[in-house]
Design a protein around this motif. Sequence first.
Motif, PDB file in Angstrom:
ATOM      1  N   SER A 291      19.888 -60.926  39.886  1.00  0.00           N
ATOM      2  CA  SER A 291      18.403 -61.966  40.083  1.00  0.00           C
ATOM      3  C   SER A 291      17.634 -61.669  39.827  1.00  0.00           C
ATOM      4  CB  SER A 291      19.447 -63.383  40.567  1.00  0.00           C
ATOM      5  OG  SER A 291      19.407 -63.060  41.584  1.00  0.00           O
ATOM      6  N   HIS A 292      16.968 -62.629  39.094  1.00  0.00           N
ATOM      7  CA  HIS A 292      15.717 -63.005  39.230  1.00  0.00           C
ATOM      8  C   HIS A 292      14.815 -63.154  40.480  1.00  0.00           C
ATOM      9  CE1 HIS A 292      10.978 -63.004  37.848  1.00  0.00           C
ATOM     10  NE2 HIS A 292      11.208 -63.886  38.801  1.00  0.00           N
ATOM     11  N   GLU A 293      16.080 -63.820  41.268  1.00  0.00           N
ATOM     12  CA  GLU A 293      15.580 -64.086  43.069  1.00  0.00           C
ATOM     13  C   GLU A 293      16.005 -62.567  43.471  1.00  0.00           C
ATOM     14  OE1 GLU A 293      15.341 -67.707  39.924  1.00  0.00           O
ATOM     15  OE2 GLU A 293      17.134 -66.011  40.332  1.00  0.00           O
ATOM     16  N   GLN A 294      16.904 -61.752  43.205  1.00  0.00           N
ATOM     17  CA  GLN A 294      17.167 -60.398  44.001  1.00  0.00           C
ATOM     18  C   GLN A 294      16.209 -59.248  43.714  1.00  0.00           C
ATOM     19  OE1 GLN A 294      21.429 -60.765  42.345  1.00  0.00           O
ATOM     20  NE2 GLN A 294      21.843 -62.379  44.285  1.00  0.00           N
ATOM     21  N   VAL A 295      15.671 -59.337  43.016  1.00  0.00           N
ATOM     22  CA  VAL A 295      15.469 -58.267  42.249  1.00  0.00           C
ATOM     23  C   VAL A 295      14.150 -57.391  43.228  1.00  0.00           C
ATOM     24  CG1 VAL A 295      13.338 -59.534  40.847  1.00  0.00           C
ATOM     25  CG2 VAL A 295      14.053 -57.092  40.109  1.00  0.00           C
ATOM     26  N   VAL A 296      13.007 -58.186  43.527  1.00  0.00           N
ATOM     27  CA  VAL A 296      12.482 -57.707  44.687  1.00  0.00           C
ATOM     28  C   VAL A 296      13.362 -56.918  46.381  1.00  0.00           C
ATOM     29  CG1 VAL A 296      10.068 -58.073  46.257  1.00  0.00           C
ATOM     30  CG2 VAL A 296      10.232 -59.060  44.143  1.00  0.00           C
ATOM     31  N   GLU A 297      13.915 -58.289  46.317  1.00  0.00           N
ATOM     32  CA  GLU A 297      14.598 -57.991  47.632  1.00  0.00           C
ATOM     33  C   GLU A 297      15.256 -55.906  47.378  1.00  0.00           C
ATOM     34  OE1 GLU A 297      16.370 -58.106  51.160  1.00  0.00           O
ATOM     35  OE2 GLU A 297      14.676 -58.783  50.368  1.00  0.00           O
ATOM     36  N   ALA A 298      16.164 -55.728  45.968  1.00  0.00           N
ATOM     37  CA  ALA A 298      16.798 -55.328  45.702  1.00  0.00           C
ATOM     38  C   ALA A 298      16.134 -53.849  46.240  1.00  0.00           C
ATOM     39  CB  ALA A 298      17.695 -54.819  44.277  1.00  0.00           C
TER      40      ALA A 298
ATOM     41  N   VAL B 100       8.048 -57.993  34.852  1.00  0.00           N
ATOM     42  CA  VAL B 100       9.551 -57.695  35.836  1.00  0.00           C
ATOM     43  C   VAL B 100       8.550 -56.275  36.675  1.00  0.00           C
ATOM     44  CG1 VAL B 100      11.560 -57.319  36.979  1.00  0.00           C
ATOM     45  CG2 VAL B 100      11.596 -59.000  35.598  1.00  0.00           C
ATOM     46  N   ALA B 101       8.319 -55.340  36.325  1.00  0.00           N
ATOM     47  CA  ALA B 101       8.293 -54.630  36.316  1.00  0.00           C
ATOM     48  C   ALA B 101       6.890 -54.963  37.816  1.00  0.00           C
ATOM     49  CB  ALA B 101       7.747 -53.132  35.799  1.00  0.00           C
ATOM     50  N   GLU B 102       5.489 -55.664  36.649  1.00  0.00           N
ATOM     51  CA  GLU B 102       4.106 -55.718  37.347  1.00  0.00           C
ATOM     52  C   GLU B 102       4.991 -56.506  38.641  1.00  0.00           C
ATOM     53  OE1 GLU B 102       1.139 -56.194  34.625  1.00  0.00           O
ATOM     54  OE2 GLU B 102       2.596 -57.782  33.780  1.00  0.00           O
ATOM     55  N   GLU B 103       5.975 -57.665  38.654  1.00  0.00           N
ATOM     56  CA  GLU B 103       6.421 -58.401  39.991  1.00  0.00           C
ATOM     57  C   GLU B 103       6.784 -57.902  40.721  1.00  0.00           C
ATOM     58  OE1 GLU B 103       9.065 -62.015  41.176  1.00  0.00           O
ATOM     59  OE2 GLU B 103       8.412 -61.608  39.105  1.00  0.00           O
ATOM     60  N   VAL B 104       7.506 -56.925  41.037  1.00  0.00           N
ATOM     61  CA  VAL B 104       8.170 -56.278  41.730  1.00  0.00           C
ATOM     62  C   VAL B 104       6.790 -54.675  42.486  1.00  0.00           C
ATOM     63  CG1 VAL B 104       9.746 -53.724  42.194  1.00  0.00           C
ATOM     64  CG2 VAL B 104      10.499 -56.146  40.810  1.00  0.00           C
ATOM     65  N   GLU B 105       6.437 -54.248  41.613  1.00  0.00           N
ATOM     66  CA  GLU B 105       4.841 -52.855  41.697  1.00  0.00           C
ATOM     67  C   GLU B 105       4.249 -54.096  42.371  1.00  0.00           C
ATOM     68  OE1 GLU B 105       3.592 -51.002  38.484  1.00  0.00           O
ATOM     69  OE2 GLU B 105       5.411 -49.864  38.577  1.00  0.00           O
ATOM     70  N   ALA B 106       3.935 -54.975  42.144  1.00  0.00           N
ATOM     71  CA  ALA B 106       3.083 -56.044  43.114  1.00  0.00           C
ATOM     72  C   ALA B 106       3.839 -56.145  44.651  1.00  0.00           C
ATOM     73  CB  ALA B 106       2.531 -57.235  42.622  1.00  0.00           C
ATOM     74  N   ALA B 107       4.898 -56.215  44.230  1.00  0.00           N
ATOM     75  CA  ALA B 107       5.486 -57.380  45.830  1.00  0.00           C
ATOM     76  C   ALA B 107       5.596 -55.865  46.456  1.00  0.00           C
ATOM     77  CB  ALA B 107       6.212 -57.386  45.529  1.00  0.00           C
ATOM     78  N   LEU B 108       5.727 -55.107  46.128  1.00  0.00           N
ATOM     79  CA  LEU B 108       5.951 -53.680  47.330  1.00  0.00           C
ATOM     80  C   LEU B 108       5.142 -51.959  46.832  1.00  0.00           C
ATOM     81  CD1 LEU B 108      10.285 -53.648  46.623  1.00  0.00           C
ATOM     82  CD2 LEU B 108       8.341 -54.580  48.148  1.00  0.00           C
ATOM     83  N   GLY B 109       4.251 -52.086  46.758  1.00  0.00           N
ATOM     84  CA  GLY B 109       3.698 -51.282  45.827  1.00  0.00           C
ATOM     85  C   GLY B 109       4.367 -50.066  45.336  1.00  0.00           C
ATOM     86  N   ILE B 110       5.152 -50.006  44.845  1.00  0.00           N
ATOM     87  CA  ILE B 110       5.951 -48.996  44.158  1.00  0.00           C
ATOM     88  C   ILE B 110       5.257 -49.028  42.821  1.00  0.00           C
ATOM     89  CG2 ILE B 110       8.398 -49.319  45.138  1.00  0.00           C
ATOM     90  CD1 ILE B 110       9.477 -50.594  42.951  1.00  0.00           C
ATOM     91  N   GLN B 111       6.090 -47.271  42.159  1.00  0.00           N
ATOM     92  CA  GLN B 111       5.141 -47.471  40.454  1.00  0.00           C
ATOM     93  C   GLN B 111       6.881 -46.893  39.524  1.00  0.00           C
ATOM     94  OE1 GLN B 111       1.483 -45.773  40.213  1.00  0.00           O
ATOM     95  NE2 GLN B 111       2.678 -43.947  38.568  1.00  0.00           N
ATOM     96  N   PHE B 112       7.096 -47.529  38.577  1.00  0.00           N
ATOM     97  CA  PHE B 112       8.252 -47.580  37.867  1.00  0.00           C
ATOM     98  C   PHE B 112       8.086 -46.125  37.205  1.00  0.00           C
ATOM     99  CE2 PHE B 112       9.195 -52.066  38.831  1.00  0.00           C
ATOM    100  CZ  PHE B 112      10.931 -51.717  39.340  1.00  0.00           C
ATOM    101  N   GLU B 113       9.344 -45.245  37.128  1.00  0.00           N
ATOM    102  CA  GLU B 113       8.975 -44.456  36.139  1.00  0.00           C
ATOM    103  C   GLU B 113       9.490 -44.747  34.990  1.00  0.00           C
ATOM    104  OE1 GLU B 113      10.703 -40.387  37.531  1.00  0.00           O
ATOM    105  OE2 GLU B 113       9.550 -41.302  39.594  1.00  0.00           O
ATOM    106  N   PHE B 114      10.367 -45.755  34.261  1.00  0.00           N
ATOM    107  CA  PHE B 114      10.916 -46.138  33.512  1.00  0.00           C
ATOM    108  C   PHE B 114      11.503 -47.415  33.377  1.00  0.00           C
ATOM    109  CE2 PHE B 114      15.061 -44.943  35.512  1.00  0.00           C
ATOM    110  CZ  PHE B 114      15.733 -45.179  34.985  1.00  0.00           C
ATOM    111  N   VAL B 115      11.214 -48.070  32.316  1.00  0.00           N
ATOM    112  CA  VAL B 115      11.741 -49.105  32.522  1.00  0.00           C
ATOM    113  C   VAL B 115      12.729 -49.305  30.939  1.00  0.00           C
ATOM    114  CG1 VAL B 115      10.068 -50.948  33.272  1.00  0.00           C
ATOM    115  CG2 VAL B 115      10.168 -50.176  30.516  1.00  0.00           C
ATOM    116  N   ASN B 116      13.858 -49.268  31.098  1.00  0.00           N
ATOM    117  CA  ASN B 116      15.216 -49.592  30.013  1.00  0.00           C
ATOM    118  C   ASN B 116      15.628 -50.939  29.503  1.00  0.00           C
ATOM    119  OD1 ASN B 116      17.331 -49.441  28.774  1.00  0.00           O
ATOM    120  ND2 ASN B 116      18.423 -47.640  29.764  1.00  0.00           N
ATOM    121  N   ILE B 117      15.165 -50.852  28.416  1.00  0.00           N
ATOM    122  CA  ILE B 117      15.304 -52.528  27.844  1.00  0.00           C
ATOM    123  C   ILE B 117      16.471 -52.163  26.873  1.00  0.00           C
ATOM    124  CG2 ILE B 117      12.995 -53.085  27.019  1.00  0.00           C
ATOM    125  CD1 ILE B 117      13.881 -51.569  24.018  1.00  0.00           C
ATOM    126  N   GLY B 118      17.615 -51.550  27.521  1.00  0.00           N
ATOM    127  CA  GLY B 118      18.886 -51.641  26.917  1.00  0.00           C
ATOM    128  C   GLY B 118      19.612 -51.214  25.343  1.00  0.00           C
ATOM    129  N   GLY B 119      20.728 -51.820  25.217  1.00  0.00           N
ATOM    130  CA  GLY B 119      20.620 -51.848  23.811  1.00  0.00           C
ATOM    131  C   GLY B 119      20.551 -52.856  22.704  1.00  0.00           C
TER     132      GLY B 119
END
Length: 419
Positions: free
Chosen positions: A165-172, A210-229
């Motif tokens: 869920s959105h509420e869980q994603v940073v914690e994950a 969402v990637a921006e939100e997680v990166e801002a919270a944890l200082g990580i950088q995403f290698e990829f995002v997968n938009i699914g099918g």
Amino acid sequence: MPMSASFKDRLFPRIPAIQQQFQTPFHIYDEAGIRETGATLIKAFSGIPGFREFFAVKALPNREILKLMKEMGFGFDCSSIPELIQARELGAKPEDIMFTSNNTSQEEFEFAAKDGGCILNLDDISLIDKVPVFPELICFRYNPGPRRTGNVIIGNPEEAKYGVSHEQVVEAYRRAQARGAKRFGLHTMVASNELDYTYIVETARMVLEVAEEVEAALGIQFEFVNIGGGFGIPYRPEQKALDLPTMSKEITAIFDGFRARHGHAPAMYMESGRFMTGPHGALVATAINSKDTYRKYIGLDACMSSLMRPALYGSYHHIDVLGKEGVEASEVYDVVGSLCENNDKFAIQRELPPIEDGDLVVIHDSGAHGHAMGFQYNGRLRPKELMLRADGRVELIRRAETVEDYFATYNFEPSVLKP
């Protein structure tokens, strides 16, 4: 039309000879069409560095089809041990495989970690502690819940069993870091057979936000995002095809905007299955019976063990009667199989030319979620699969199931738990 004019022009004149050699029913796939779609997809997203398609193996898990995908440079989206086995047997490396499963067992986690592992795409935050050996590269499947209106087919995200869920994603991602993860991806899948390109554009925008939100919270950088099918195909003749050029242009601009703001941007992955193979397959069957009671019925030598989408989803699949393409559709039929189930129907009250016993019936768009969704209920067996090669050869790429196959699971060593 659902089937391309090119595929139809190359296939239909050959069907009588194909029937004579291989016998109906059979699924037949178009190598040239699949390769053309793959090349079109690569070209469309060439402006996004690191773009890659991970073919959804579940759509058409035939070894020869998967070979085509590997030759085009695609990876594989797998969700079970047999799918992982197929990908690895074809030489797929760990970062050629996305393992996207749900309610994943320990056996599956352990198998996924073999041979150097794969890109592990976790479906739930609770799975973090259940992964036996946590990989350096980790991905999570994101479910936006009420933040996103559901695609008509896949349903509302908040009702789906998939994803964090959105509420869980940073914690994950925080917990994944605590277990040793150092490389990160983000995945979502919120559409199925979507023909409105703007929905997919907004999916790309959402996953980057969402990637921006997680990166801002944890200082990580995403290698990829997968938009699914979820890229749709026009099953009905009157439907318009997905506007891939406009869609890819707008998605590329969104990635460019991310790069301008942050000085970097993740690669974009996707996992199209239906879009890659759906229009490039057909189920060919023979009319073997006609019945005129309260309705007119045409019985085929195939049933929903060969193609269950119409029974499961009420899906439309276009039908041609070979040699009668120009004949007036003067009859209204239910086109049915032989199962002891009243929903064993390929078409309901469909206007078609008059059909006689022995006519060959071509059911379009069986190239994804067709043979793969087959089953053995009522002792009906799955049909053979053929490939129309680019050089014109027609090749058997999976034999039909046999009665011996049906009874093979009775061959086992006795095992009894005593009282």
